[in-house]
Design an enzyme around this catalytic site. Structure first.
Site, PDB file in Angstrom:
ATOM      1  N   ASP A  29       0.793  -1.230   0.000  1.00  0.00           N
ATOM      2  CA  ASP A  29       0.000   0.000   0.000  1.00  0.00           C
ATOM      3  C   ASP A  29       0.828   1.283   0.000  1.00  0.00           C
ATOM      4  O   ASP A  29       0.469   2.249  -0.663  1.00  0.00           O
ATOM      5  CB  ASP A  29      -0.908   0.049   1.237  1.00  0.00           C
ATOM      6  CG  ASP A  29      -2.122  -0.831   1.119  1.00  0.00           C
ATOM      7  OD1 ASP A  29      -2.269  -1.533   0.104  1.00  0.00           O
ATOM      8  OD2 ASP A  29      -2.931  -0.810   2.054  1.00  0.00           O
ATOM      9  N   THR A  30       1.887   1.298   0.794  1.00  0.00           N
ATOM     10  CA  THR A  30       2.565   2.586   1.012  1.00  0.00           C
ATOM     11  C   THR A  30       4.067   2.563   0.794  1.00  0.00           C
ATOM     12  O   THR A  30       4.710   3.603   0.854  1.00  0.00           O
ATOM     13  CB  THR A  30       2.296   3.110   2.436  1.00  0.00           C
ATOM     14  OG1 THR A  30       2.913   2.241   3.385  1.00  0.00           O
ATOM     15  CG2 THR A  30       0.814   3.250   2.703  1.00  0.00           C
ATOM     16  N   ARG A  31       4.657   1.415   0.566  1.00  0.00           N
ATOM     17  CA  ARG A  31       6.113   1.310   0.496  1.00  0.00           C
ATOM     18  C   ARG A  31       6.726   2.180  -0.598  1.00  0.00           C
ATOM     19  O   ARG A  31       7.746   2.807  -0.402  1.00  0.00           O
ATOM     20  CB  ARG A  31       6.529  -0.152   0.298  1.00  0.00           C
ATOM     21  CG  ARG A  31       8.011  -0.365   0.032  1.00  0.00           C
ATOM     22  CD  ARG A  31       8.828   0.143   1.215  1.00  0.00           C
ATOM     23  NE  ARG A  31      10.241  -0.067   1.019  1.00  0.00           N
ATOM     24  CZ  ARG A  31      11.101   0.863   0.646  1.00  0.00           C
ATOM     25  NH1 ARG A  31      10.699   2.079   0.399  1.00  0.00           N
ATOM     26  NH2 ARG A  31      12.371   0.588   0.514  1.00  0.00           N
ATOM     27  N   GLY A  59      10.218 -16.055   5.896  1.00  0.00           N
ATOM     28  CA  GLY A  59      10.851 -17.035   6.765  1.00  0.00           C
ATOM     29  C   GLY A  59      10.378 -16.910   8.201  1.00  0.00           C
ATOM     30  O   GLY A  59       9.893 -15.881   8.635  1.00  0.00           O
ATOM     31  N   GLU A  93       1.744  -7.102  14.691  1.00  0.00           N
ATOM     32  CA  GLU A  93       2.689  -6.046  15.071  1.00  0.00           C
ATOM     33  C   GLU A  93       1.972  -5.006  15.925  1.00  0.00           C
ATOM     34  O   GLU A  93       2.485  -4.577  16.960  1.00  0.00           O
ATOM     35  CB  GLU A  93       3.263  -5.347  13.835  1.00  0.00           C
ATOM     36  CG  GLU A  93       4.326  -6.115  13.110  1.00  0.00           C
ATOM     37  CD  GLU A  93       4.836  -5.388  11.868  1.00  0.00           C
ATOM     38  OE1 GLU A  93       5.651  -6.000  11.168  1.00  0.00           O
ATOM     39  OE2 GLU A  93       4.429  -4.238  11.594  1.00  0.00           O
TER      40      GLU A  93
END
Length: 166
Positions: A29-31, A59, A93
């Site tokens: 979305d924002t990277r 991983g 997160e």
């Protein structure tokens, strides 16, 4: 074998460090726009930002390093975009960020990127409503409650809202 050694070296280079800022965002979305600019501006200002890179999220071994980075950061910046709640990784997160905030009082500076903060908290709007409908098919109510509680807390903090006019 050389790749494993390189990966191990890469992980250990940030595993034990404390960061001033941890950015939490949906990569797709924002990277390539807002978040990359924010990340660069913070680094250029001498702020120690958790390493940014899609390879960090592949991983199983990297999970504990990310948890330590969240725990060791002084400021967390979740960037809520349309796809943020699609991502289980982003939601977990956020849960960890909120838990650390509650126990240690670190600062959370949420940014709402082209989304309404009330949509984040109430799971409304096309993006968030659809994401939670999908999550309800896959996860039990306890997990959904944990995610929703974290979203509610963050939505009520002082925040920055970026939309098409800003």
């Amino acid at each position: 074998m050389a790749e494993l050694t390189q990966a191990s070296s890469f992980v250990s280079s940030f595993e034990s460090s404390n960061y001033e800022v941890f950015l939490s965002y949906k990569w797709e979305d924002t990277r390539n726009n807002f978040t990359s600019i924010l990340h660069k501006a913070l680094k250029d200002s001498g702020i120690n930002v958790f390493p940014d890179g899609k390879k960090l999220w592949t991983g199983d071994a990297i999970g504990p390093a990310i948890e330590r980075a969240i725990e060791g950061s002084k400021i967390w910046i979740p960037v809520f975009s349309c796809g943020y709640v699609d991502s289980q990784r982003c939601l977990w997160e956020l849960v960890q960020i909120v838990q650390c905030h509650r126990s240690n009082g670190q600062l959370i500076l949420p940014i709402f990127y082209h989304v309404d903060p009330s949509d984040v908290e109430h799971h409304t709007g096309s993006c968030f409503k659809k994401a939670f409908q999908e999550h309800e098919k896959k996860f039990n109510s306890d997990i959904l409650k944990i995610w929703k509680d974290a979203l509610e807390l963050v939505r009520n903090l002082k925040r920055e809202v970026l939309d098409e006019t800003r």
